[in-house]
Design an enzyme around this catalytic site. Structure first.
Site, PDB file in Angstrom:
ATOM      1  N   SER A 169       1.879  -2.078   6.563  1.00 28.83           N
ATOM      2  CA  SER A 169       3.281  -2.509   6.563  1.00 28.83           C
ATOM      3  C   SER A 169       3.738  -3.047   7.908  1.00 28.83           C
ATOM      4  CB  SER A 169       4.197  -1.350   6.172  1.00 28.83           C
ATOM      5  OG  SER A 169       3.766  -0.764   4.984  1.00 28.83           O
ATOM      6  N   ALA A 170       2.916  -2.893   8.909  1.00 26.51           N
ATOM      7  CA  ALA A 170       3.203  -3.467  10.232  1.00 26.51           C
ATOM      8  C   ALA A 170       4.477  -2.919  10.861  1.00 26.51           C
ATOM      9  CB  ALA A 170       3.279  -4.987  10.145  1.00 26.51           C
ATOM     10  N   HIS A 174       6.775   3.056  13.367  1.00 26.64           N
ATOM     11  CA  HIS A 174       7.659   4.101  12.849  1.00 26.64           C
ATOM     12  C   HIS A 174       8.329   4.843  13.989  1.00 26.64           C
ATOM     13  CE1 HIS A 174       6.543   3.654   8.689  1.00 26.64           C
ATOM     14  NE2 HIS A 174       5.277   3.583   9.053  1.00 26.64           N
ATOM     15  N   VAL A 227     -23.165   0.540  10.981  1.00 25.15           N
ATOM     16  CA  VAL A 227     -23.883   1.753  11.364  1.00 25.15           C
ATOM     17  C   VAL A 227     -24.418   2.416  10.100  1.00 25.15           C
ATOM     18  CG1 VAL A 227     -23.648   4.061  12.373  1.00 25.15           C
ATOM     19  CG2 VAL A 227     -22.514   2.085  13.441  1.00 25.15           C
ATOM     20  N   ARG A 284      -5.263   3.138   2.254  1.00 27.60           N
ATOM     21  CA  ARG A 284      -5.050   4.280   3.148  1.00 27.60           C
ATOM     22  C   ARG A 284      -6.280   5.186   3.127  1.00 27.60           C
ATOM     23  NH1 ARG A 284      -0.901   3.367  -0.367  1.00 27.60           N
ATOM     24  NH2 ARG A 284       1.169   2.899   0.434  1.00 27.60           N
ATOM     25  N   ILE A 344      -6.868   8.743   9.666  1.00 25.81           N
ATOM     26  CA  ILE A 344      -5.726   8.171  10.378  1.00 25.81           C
ATOM     27  C   ILE A 344      -4.894   7.341   9.400  1.00 25.81           C
ATOM     28  CG2 ILE A 344      -4.976   6.872  12.402  1.00 25.81           C
ATOM     29  CD1 ILE A 344      -6.605   9.371  13.109  1.00 25.81           C
ATOM     30  N   CYS A 359      -2.498 -27.502  11.925  1.00 27.17           N
ATOM     31  CA  CYS A 359      -1.806 -26.835  10.813  1.00 27.17           C
ATOM     32  C   CYS A 359      -0.373 -27.316  10.817  1.00 27.17           C
ATOM     33  CB  CYS A 359      -1.846 -25.319  10.982  1.00 27.17           C
ATOM     34  SG  CYS A 359      -0.684 -24.441   9.912  1.00 27.17           S
TER      35      CYS A 359
HETATM   36  C1  FAD Z   1      -0.861   0.400   2.901  1.00 27.72           C
HETATM   37  C2  FAD Z   1      -0.780   0.916   4.298  1.00 27.72           C
HETATM   38  C3  FAD Z   1       0.413   0.809   5.024  1.00 27.72           C
HETATM   39  C4  FAD Z   1       0.506   1.299   6.321  1.00 27.72           C
HETATM   40  N1  FAD Z   1       1.635   1.099   7.034  1.00 27.72           N
HETATM   41  C5  FAD Z   1       1.694   1.537   8.331  1.00 27.72           C
HETATM   42  C6  FAD Z   1       2.811   1.272   9.124  1.00 27.72           C
HETATM   43  O1  FAD Z   1       3.729   0.580   8.699  1.00 27.72           O
HETATM   44  N2  FAD Z   1       2.855   1.794  10.389  1.00 27.72           N
HETATM   45  C7  FAD Z   1       1.846   2.549  10.882  1.00 27.72           C
HETATM   46  O2  FAD Z   1       1.962   3.011  12.002  1.00 27.72           O
HETATM   47  N3  FAD Z   1       0.749   2.767  10.155  1.00 27.72           N
HETATM   48  C8  FAD Z   1       0.650   2.267   8.888  1.00 27.72           C
HETATM   49  N4  FAD Z   1      -0.484   2.486   8.160  1.00 27.72           N
HETATM   50  C9  FAD Z   1      -1.564   3.218   8.746  1.00 27.72           C
HETATM   51  C10 FAD Z   1      -2.407   2.348   9.675  1.00 27.72           C
HETATM   52  O3  FAD Z   1      -2.606   1.083   9.142  1.00 27.72           O
HETATM   53  C11 FAD Z   1      -3.728   3.033   9.878  1.00 27.72           C
HETATM   54  O4  FAD Z   1      -3.481   4.313  10.293  1.00 27.72           O
HETATM   55  C12 FAD Z   1      -4.589   2.357  10.923  1.00 27.72           C
HETATM   56  O5  FAD Z   1      -4.688   0.980  10.699  1.00 27.72           O
HETATM   57  C13 FAD Z   1      -5.948   2.974  10.925  1.00 27.72           C
HETATM   58  O6  FAD Z   1      -6.748   2.304  11.853  1.00 27.72           O
HETATM   59  P1  FAD Z   1      -8.283   2.634  11.984  1.00 27.72           P
HETATM   60  O7  FAD Z   1      -8.746   1.883  13.148  1.00 27.72           O
HETATM   61  O8  FAD Z   1      -8.483   4.076  11.918  1.00 27.72           O
HETATM   62  O9  FAD Z   1      -8.935   2.111  10.651  1.00 27.72           O
HETATM   63  P2  FAD Z   1      -9.374   0.664  10.166  1.00 27.72           P
HETATM   64  O10 FAD Z   1      -8.409  -0.353  10.543  1.00 27.72           O
HETATM   65  O11 FAD Z   1      -9.681   0.816   8.726  1.00 27.72           O
HETATM   66  O12 FAD Z   1     -10.687   0.381  10.984  1.00 27.72           O
HETATM   67  C14 FAD Z   1     -11.909   0.960  10.714  1.00 27.72           C
HETATM   68  C15 FAD Z   1     -12.975  -0.035  11.044  1.00 27.72           C
HETATM   69  O13 FAD Z   1     -14.239   0.580  10.964  1.00 27.72           O
HETATM   70  C16 FAD Z   1     -15.164  -0.328  10.466  1.00 27.72           C
HETATM   71  N5  FAD Z   1     -16.296   0.410   9.913  1.00 27.72           N
HETATM   72  C17 FAD Z   1     -16.313   1.224   8.844  1.00 27.72           C
HETATM   73  N6  FAD Z   1     -17.535   1.709   8.625  1.00 27.72           N
HETATM   74  C18 FAD Z   1     -18.330   1.186   9.570  1.00 27.72           C
HETATM   75  C19 FAD Z   1     -19.723   1.297   9.851  1.00 27.72           C
HETATM   76  N7  FAD Z   1     -20.530   2.053   9.103  1.00 27.72           N
HETATM   77  N8  FAD Z   1     -20.229   0.601  10.891  1.00 27.72           N
HETATM   78  C20 FAD Z   1     -19.428  -0.197  11.662  1.00 27.72           C
HETATM   79  N9  FAD Z   1     -18.114  -0.320  11.419  1.00 27.72           N
HETATM   80  C21 FAD Z   1     -17.573   0.359  10.396  1.00 27.72           C
HETATM   81  C22 FAD Z   1     -14.368  -1.053   9.429  1.00 27.72           C
HETATM   82  O14 FAD Z   1     -14.938  -2.306   9.086  1.00 27.72           O
HETATM   83  C23 FAD Z   1     -13.019  -1.179  10.090  1.00 27.72           C
HETATM   84  O15 FAD Z   1     -12.871  -2.393  10.796  1.00 27.72           O
HETATM   85  C24 FAD Z   1      -0.592   1.955   6.884  1.00 27.72           C
HETATM   86  C25 FAD Z   1      -1.787   2.035   6.164  1.00 27.72           C
HETATM   87  C26 FAD Z   1      -1.889   1.485   4.906  1.00 27.72           C
HETATM   88  C27 FAD Z   1      -3.191   1.505   4.210  1.00 27.72           C
END
Ligand code: FAD
Ligand code: FAD
Lengths: 421, 493
Positions: free
Chosen positions: B46-47, B50, B173, B311, B337, B402
């Protein structure tokens, strides 16, 4: 920089307008085109069928364009290529940018809008599913195949039966790919009949009317689509869902006149055509700004674009020579039952030479119908039509005297209707 | 040998990379997709930044949310990322719902959120004239913001790279082993060695954890579908408009985006396969219906695109983030997370820095750490004088590629050549917005493909939409024909 007439876009509309304005005596003309070559969308239309009316020949798109480009060159009309117009103002200052001159402001006595149109993308029709590679609009695919020499896929489903989609169905087949189906939401095709015959029937490509794509599958590349029949409200009937495997989905779901610039000048747009509201002279509500070609309304034949461009250029020439009459008696033009839109949307009686040409599209398919033109209850024209379909534009000429009521003053409005017998 | 290997290039992995780039240590980030913010939740959410009134007081979520939120002003300035503190409203449309507002308000106070208040319908109307007339009251949080999510992650990664962190892409990985205090991290075609591992793999953090830890957990995917509407509809919301939350999350919101579009969503639906990231008729309908509860006036036919975010819901008790060193020494989990994970990410990164220090990593601050990322030139935002100066220096900025978003060739080349540069059509799109306008790349994508192929020295047939096998083109013209003739000849016809 100052010019008498600045034309935006060097497609057939812009080129045709430039040639006409020159032939009517104006010398100080500038055409601005963002592409590196003039010709507009015609450059990628290497099929034939252009120019039947204009030249009584079947030309390809680039050949048709070339006839006008040659004249523009011969006349020495200024053309700025690789130059993008960023905005225009209501006092006719055109702001454009290119690599040599940077951002420049160009003053014009009259402007002719000839920016063409763009295609509706996937988002506009909201097909659910995944978002893999392999989804293209028909025009983008056409550019890849015809201009860049690459194929966007091998097993193809086409959504929408507009002319570009139909033409690409044939093109893909000739290139050795397989077009599995053309899927059309409406109960009729939105393309020209001749294209359905020559591009689908001749190659045995199925056209599925009243169908749509309800899901796109595939993670990295498209793997297939699910299609279904739709009911009268165009809602998919899920029990008819059918999966078709394919690596590419082509969208041919309509064109939208490219009017971002027009908005910046305060030009009023017709919500139905997406193009400016114009009068008999192709003049918009902003004095001295004219429009023609696909930026005004989406045409199916380039010959009609050229005609419209001539009219717009004639009017622009009259305008800078102060021969266009602003005051005078205005006639409103209305789309009545069975008609989706009519262009022009208004007429200034004083500016009519001998007749006004109206362009319109029906709302539906009709057989053995009449197009009638009414002023109040009085019928002024009734024309028999073999077959009407939204895919084919209707042209009706209304002679000048028909705009007069019994007391010889111009009528207040006229209405176009489909009369089914 | 690396000091730290970070697995996952989402907002969490990239924040950590940037945090660790402040120290004199050797850091590697491994990502399975072709770009940061490309595979997971950090691209599709949702970008929203919070304010911090949602999480239960005392949890990591509560603490890191409030701290993280505060850090964004400076970060966005340093990293040249657009962010707007537009504020948020939790809108109550009945007396019952007003009760919940007070609960949230209390939580907010306990969590240390500044500038929150409950405001009357009239005041809400003043802030949001287009909110539905049935509005009763709202919780107003001024510190909430909106941000370009992938833009932020890209900026973090660029800055980290600039300060020495290495990145590898397209490497998944597949196994991790530990022997004599050294981890061996295997991907499909390489091996990397590191002293510490940070598991920031998002939805797959369970898989990574379970590769080394006896103490297993699992992460469930919960999908959210969204629609993005044309900029013409952007005027309908000035703040982030939430509804009173339910068990499944914060409900459907209506929000402006930093670029001026209108965002609607997300739905909330448990799914069984982490890769089922698709939109559905039902889901989109639900999102639209839900959003109409807040703002009736939007026209869903002005949708320009739709997407799904997933999520990462962990199956452990307490519903909190899982952050800390695991039973395997040197292996640090940053898992589960969920929201507000994006907002929390800078604070999470700080915390991970502390954990590594406590776990024995020798962290000496660099004296040449540069917190600033080289600004990105956005032609669209310059004055004409600035544009002319720029074009004189570099004519590529005089060529618009673009047209919907007015993006020049100069910007696209910059996006490709920067540290952690774009390698695909979507990579360019996320960096400079080429293809994000109302025509969605119909016009510019062939031109972007051409520039990518030139800059990367790649055959156009090898240019992808987003890495992997997402190739845009499949063959040269005539190739299929020639092949089928060859087949015919072979079969002796
Ligand atoms: C619908 C939705 C709405 C949200 N809205 C908000 C919001 O408005 N505000 C807010 O603060 N948070 C929000 N969040 C939460 C927030 O988006 C997440 O908490 C955050 O993006 C998590 O980041 P991350 O880096 O943990 O995960 P990700 O962004 O999922 O990154 C994980 C990365 O690991 C990589 N990966 C996975 N497995 C492997 C592997 N085996 N080897 C190498 N790479 C791998 C993936 O390709 C990915 O790029 C929302 C989440 C969702 C789903
Ligand atoms: C794919 C396709 C197939 C067709 N097939 C046939 C056929 O078989 N037979 C037939 O008779 N007709 C056909 N037509 C119809 C006909 O060719 C078109 O209607 C005609 O080309 C429209 O001309 P135009 O000049 O209005 O627009 P275009 O040809 O689109 O030209 C518009 C020009 O304006 C330029 N421009 C736009 N914005 C700017 C700006 N801001 N600054 C500078 N320049 C700008 C564009 O680059 C472009 O060159 C086809 C049309 C299409 C799209």
């Amino acid at each position: 920089m100052e010019y008498d007439i600045v034309i935006i876009g060097a497609g057939p509309a812009g080129l045709g307008a430039a040639v006409e304005a020159y032939e009517k005596g104006v010398r100080n003309i500038l055409i601005i085109e963002r592409d590196s070559y003039p010709g507009g969308i015609l450059q990628q239309c290497i099929h034939n069928g252009f120019g039947l009316i204009e030249f009584k020949e079947e030309l390809s798109g680039p050949e048709y364009a070339e006839r006008f480009i040659e004249k523009v060159r011969k006349y020495g009309i200024n053309m700025m290529l690789n130059t993008m117009v960023l905005n225009i103002s209501s006092d006719k200052i055109v702001k454009a940018v290119n690599q040599e001159n940077g951002v420049m402001e160009i003053k014009a006595k009259a402007i002719i809008l000839a920016m063409g149109c763009r295609e509706r993308p996937r988002g506009a029709i909201s097909i659910p599913g995944t978002r893999p590679a392999g989804i293209f609009t028909a025009g983008t695919a056409q550019r890849y195949v015809n201009m860049e020499g690459y194929m966007p896929g091998k097993e193809i489903v086409i959504l929408g039966s507009g002319d570009i989609g139909l033409i690409m169905a044939r093109r893909f087949t000739l290139e050795g790919a397989t077009v599995k189906a053309v899927v059309e939401l409406m109960p009729y095709s939105s393309g020209l009949t001749r294209n359905i015959v020559q591009c689908l029937d001749d190659f045995g490509i199925p056209l599925l009317l009243s169908h749509t794509v309800i899901e796109i599958r595939g993670k990295e590349r498209v793997e297939g689509v699910t299609i279904a029949q739709v009911d009268e409200n165009k809602k998919p009937i899920l029990s008819t869902a059918k999966y078709i495997s394919c690596d590419t989905l082509i969208l041919s779901v309509g064109l939208i006149p490219e009017n971002e610039l027009s908005k910046s000048a305060g030009i009023m747009l017709d919500p139905v055509t997406g193009g400016p509201l114009v009068n008999e002279s192709m003049e918009t509500n902003v004095e001295g700004i004219f429009a023609c070609g696909n930026v005004l309304q989406v045409h199916d034949l380039v010959d009609n674009v050229t005609k419209e461009a001539r009219l717009a250029a004639d009017s622009a020439v009259k305008y800078i020579n102060k021969m266009l009459i602003k005051e005078g008696r205005h006639i409103d033009v209305k789309a009545g039952s069975g008609i989706r839109y009519v262009v022009p949307q208004m007429v200034n009686y004083e500016n009519i030479d001998d007749k006004v040409k109206f362009h319109m599209r029906p709302t539906d398919v009709y057989k053995n119908a009449y197009i009638t033109v009414k002023s109040g209850d009085k019928q002024i024209i009734r024309k028999k039509m073999q077959r009407l379909t939204p895919g084919e534009m209707i042209l009706i000429d209304v002679p000048k005297d028909k705009f007069l009521s019994d007391d010889l003053s111009p009528v207040g409005e006229i209405t176009f209707e489909v009369e089914v017998v | 040998m690396y000091d730290v290997i970070i697995i996952g290039g989402g907002v969490v992995g990239s924040s950590i990379a940037r945090e660790l780039s402040k120290y004199d240590i050797k850091v590697l980030l491994i990502e399975k997709e072709d770009d940061v913010a490309s595979g997971g939740a950090s691209k599709a959410n949702s970008a929203i930044l919070h304010a911090g009134y949602d999480p239960v007081p005392g949890t990591l979520k509560a603490k890191l949310n409030v701290r993280g939120n505060e850090m964004f002003d400076e970060l966005c300035k340093d990293l040249d990322v657009p962010m707007k503190r537009v504020g948020s409203l939790v809108a109550a449309f009945s007396q019952d719902e007003v009760e919940s507002l007070y609960k949230l308000y209390d939580r907010g106070l306990k969590n240390g959120v500044k500038n929150i208040s409950i405001i009357s319908a009239d005041m809400v109307k003043e802030i949001e004239p287009n909110i539905n007339d049935t509005i009763v009251a709202a919780l107003y949080a001024k510190t909430a913001g909106i941000i370009c999510p992938y833009g932020f992650v890209i900026a973090l990664a660029e800055n980290a790279a600039q300060n020495g962190v290495e990145f590898v892409f397209n490497q998944e990985v597949i196994s991790i082993d530990k022997e004599d205090d050294v981890f061996t991290v295997k991907t499909q075609d390489k091996e990397y060695f590191g002293k510490y591992i940070v598991n920031a793999a998002g939805l797959y953090a369970d898989v990574i954890n379970n590769m080394v830890n006896d103490k297993r957990f699992s992460i469930h995917p919960r999908k959210g579908e969204y629609l993005i509407l044309d900029k013409e509809e952007g005027y309908l919301a000035n703040t982030v408009i939430f509804q009173v939350p339910t068990k499944m999350g914060k409900g459907i919101l209506v929000s402006p985006t930093v670029d001026g579009n209108l965002l609607i969503g997300p739905t909330s639906e448990d799914i069984y396969n982490k890769e089922f990231r698709k939109t559905t008729y039902k889901g989109l309908e639900k999102a639209i219906k839900g959003a109409k509860k807040s703002v009736e006036k939007f026209n869903e036919r002005k949708t320009i695109t739709q997407f799904t975010g997933v999520r990462a819901v962990p199956d452990v008790d307490g519903e909190d983030f899982i952050i800390g060193e695991s039973d395997v020494k040197g292996f640090i989990n940053v898992a589960g997370i969920e929201s507000p994970g994006f907002t929390s990410s800078p604070a999470i990164a700080e915390m991970v820095g502390e954990i590594l220090k406590d776990a024995g990593l020798n962290m000496v601050e660099k004296d040449n750490f540069n917190p600033k990322r080289k600004p990105v030139i956005r032609f669209n935002e310059l004055t004409d004088e600035e544009r002319n100066e720029l074009i004189k220096k570099n004519p590529a900025y005089g060529k618009i590629i673009c047209r919907c978003e007015t993006v020049t060739e100069g910007e696209i080349i910059d996006a490709i050549r920067r540290p952690v540069g774009a390698k695909s059509i979507d990579g360019v799109k996320r960096r400079v917005r080429a293809g994000m306008g109302r025509c969605q790349g119909g016009f510019c994508s062939p031109r972007v493909l051409e520039i990518l192929s030139r800059e990367l020295n790649a055959d156009p047939l090898n240019v992808t939409k987003f890495g992997g096998r997402s190739n845009v083109l499949t063959a040269k013209a005539k190739e299929y024909l020639i092949n089928s003739y060859k087949e015919l000849l072979k079969s002796g016809v």
